[in-house]
Design a protein around this motif. Sequence first.
Motif, PDB file in Angstrom:
ATOM      1  N   GLY A 185     -69.143  23.020  88.432  1.00 41.71           N
ATOM      2  CA  GLY A 185     -68.931  24.191  89.292  1.00 41.71           C
ATOM      3  C   GLY A 185     -69.979  25.277  89.089  1.00 41.71           C
ATOM      4  O   GLY A 185     -70.032  26.241  89.866  1.00 41.71           O
ATOM      5  N   ASN A 186     -70.774  25.149  88.049  1.00 39.42           N
ATOM      6  CA  ASN A 186     -71.805  26.165  87.763  1.00 39.42           C
ATOM      7  C   ASN A 186     -73.108  25.464  87.387  1.00 39.42           C
ATOM      8  O   ASN A 186     -73.592  25.573  86.257  1.00 39.42           O
ATOM      9  N   ASP A 211     -70.994  18.964  96.757  1.00 44.27           N
ATOM     10  CA  ASP A 211     -72.361  18.774  97.275  1.00 44.27           C
ATOM     11  C   ASP A 211     -73.101  17.767  96.384  1.00 44.27           C
ATOM     12  O   ASP A 211     -73.851  18.147  95.489  1.00 44.27           O
ATOM     13  N   PRO A 212     -72.859  16.468  96.634  1.00 41.40           N
ATOM     14  CA  PRO A 212     -73.459  15.437  95.769  1.00 41.40           C
ATOM     15  C   PRO A 212     -74.985  15.534  95.679  1.00 41.40           C
ATOM     16  O   PRO A 212     -75.551  15.266  94.622  1.00 41.40           O
ATOM     17  N   GLU A 213     -75.637  15.948  96.759  1.00 40.19           N
ATOM     18  CA  GLU A 213     -77.108  16.044  96.743  1.00 40.19           C
ATOM     19  C   GLU A 213     -77.580  17.068  95.725  1.00 40.19           C
ATOM     20  O   GLU A 213     -78.539  16.842  94.994  1.00 40.19           O
ATOM     21  N   LEU A 218     -79.776  18.497  90.320  1.00 33.71           N
ATOM     22  CA  LEU A 218     -79.764  19.439  89.197  1.00 33.71           C
ATOM     23  C   LEU A 218     -79.293  18.862  87.857  1.00 33.71           C
ATOM     24  O   LEU A 218     -79.703  19.341  86.802  1.00 33.71           O
ATOM     25  N   LEU A 219     -78.429  17.839  87.893  1.00 28.76           N
ATOM     26  CA  LEU A 219     -77.882  17.347  86.624  1.00 28.76           C
ATOM     27  C   LEU A 219     -78.907  16.548  85.831  1.00 28.76           C
ATOM     28  O   LEU A 219     -79.653  15.749  86.387  1.00 28.76           O
ATOM     29  N   TYR A 242     -65.860   8.274  92.761  1.00 20.78           N
ATOM     30  CA  TYR A 242     -66.430   9.204  93.754  1.00 20.78           C
ATOM     31  C   TYR A 242     -67.930   9.398  93.509  1.00 20.78           C
ATOM     32  O   TYR A 242     -68.733   9.389  94.452  1.00 20.78           O
ATOM     33  N   LEU A 243     -68.299   9.561  92.251  1.00 20.97           N
ATOM     34  CA  LEU A 243     -69.718   9.761  91.924  1.00 20.97           C
ATOM     35  C   LEU A 243     -70.535   8.532  92.313  1.00 20.97           C
ATOM     36  O   LEU A 243     -71.637   8.651  92.852  1.00 20.97           O
ATOM     37  N   ALA A 244     -69.961   7.343  92.033  1.00 22.02           N
ATOM     38  CA  ALA A 244     -70.658   6.101  92.375  1.00 22.02           C
ATOM     39  C   ALA A 244     -70.820   5.987  93.889  1.00 22.02           C
ATOM     40  O   ALA A 244     -71.914   5.683  94.390  1.00 22.02           O
ATOM     41  N   GLU A 245     -69.738   6.274  94.624  1.00 21.09           N
ATOM     42  CA  GLU A 245     -69.804   6.197  96.098  1.00 21.09           C
ATOM     43  C   GLU A 245     -70.863   7.141  96.654  1.00 21.09           C
ATOM     44  O   GLU A 245     -71.523   6.842  97.645  1.00 21.09           O
ATOM     45  N   ASN A 246     -71.002   8.279  95.998  1.00 19.67           N
ATOM     46  CA  ASN A 246     -71.950   9.296  96.491  1.00 19.67           C
ATOM     47  C   ASN A 246     -73.303   9.270  95.779  1.00 19.67           C
ATOM     48  O   ASN A 246     -74.107  10.185  95.942  1.00 19.67           O
ATOM     49  N   GLU A 247     -73.482   8.204  94.994  1.00 20.69           N
ATOM     50  CA  GLU A 247     -74.764   7.973  94.316  1.00 20.69           C
ATOM     51  C   GLU A 247     -75.245   9.153  93.486  1.00 20.69           C
ATOM     52  O   GLU A 247     -76.422   9.515  93.506  1.00 20.69           O
ATOM     53  N   VAL A 248     -74.286   9.751  92.766  1.00 19.34           N
ATOM     54  CA  VAL A 248     -74.652  10.792  91.801  1.00 19.34           C
ATOM     55  C   VAL A 248     -74.795  10.102  90.439  1.00 19.34           C
ATOM     56  O   VAL A 248     -73.816   9.568  89.906  1.00 19.34           O
TER      57      VAL A 248
END
Length: 296
Positions: A185-186, A211-213, A218-219, A242-248
Amino acid sequence: MNSSKNLLFLLFFIVWQLHAQQIEKEAPSGFDQARDGISHGKIDTINYASKTVGNHRKALVYTPPGFSKNEKYPVLYLLHGIGGDEKEWLKGGHPEIILDNLYADGKLAPMIVIMPNGRAMKDDSASGNIMAPDKVQAFATFEQDLLNDLIPYVENNYPVLTNRENRAIAGLSMGGGQSLNFGLGNLDKFAWVGGFSSAPNTKEPELLVPDPEKAKELLKVLWISCGDADGLLRFSSRTHEYLAENEVPHIYYLETGGHDFKVWKNGLYMFSQLLFKPVDESKFDQYSPLDITAVK
Ligand code: FER
């Protein structure tokens, strides 16, 4: 004779190469045992003024072996669970032993570790009904205390680097939920985020990473670990899915175990070694000791 020698050499070379590419997937035995003849970090207690709570609040600070006020250090904020306080990690996990050993083996970037009390209310002890709504709410309120009171105190009183790339947050259970909620969140404040056995306070994935992009950009490292027999596993697995689906990019680390310090100590051992170093995302899917597709 010569060709058998060559063959032997080739064999040694292959075995050596395979070994060099292996990721250490779990803490080796003895990682949490105090060793003689090594340098030790130091644990201090600080008392910082909290505008959020309206009092002074305690936190523990681990400074690494060889700590010098003339250097500047990155910081890991390390958070406890629902039954604990600022001393939970120290009493249950002895992070100072794990970290001292990692420093002795040259496996850790020098960093300061802050262990706060994540229950931001006047009586922040883990007494009475620890599940009472006001006590659970105080774990959410801690976001303001952390950002507006504790981090500024640390930055004014310790020689620390203050940009997002030099700030990490991780925790166990309620502290894992806090780390994911506050870290993700930050993203302007944290680049390294770890949740160990994260609790039901973990926001739903769509709210956690809207906002997965941006998260992708940033991570540095996002770490999600849990024991396969933990009743709270679904809060980690749904986040991972969810992260896998959104390719994070993230490390989903599933190990044999329940909801206890064996898992959390291993989490600290594994996650801390990744911090404040160059990141190789191509290795993220090699860390998990258990097959992440086999357990839901
Ligand atoms: C819950 C189950 C577990 C919950 C919190 C926890 C707030 C936290 C566990 C821990 O920190 O170890 O329903 O609700």
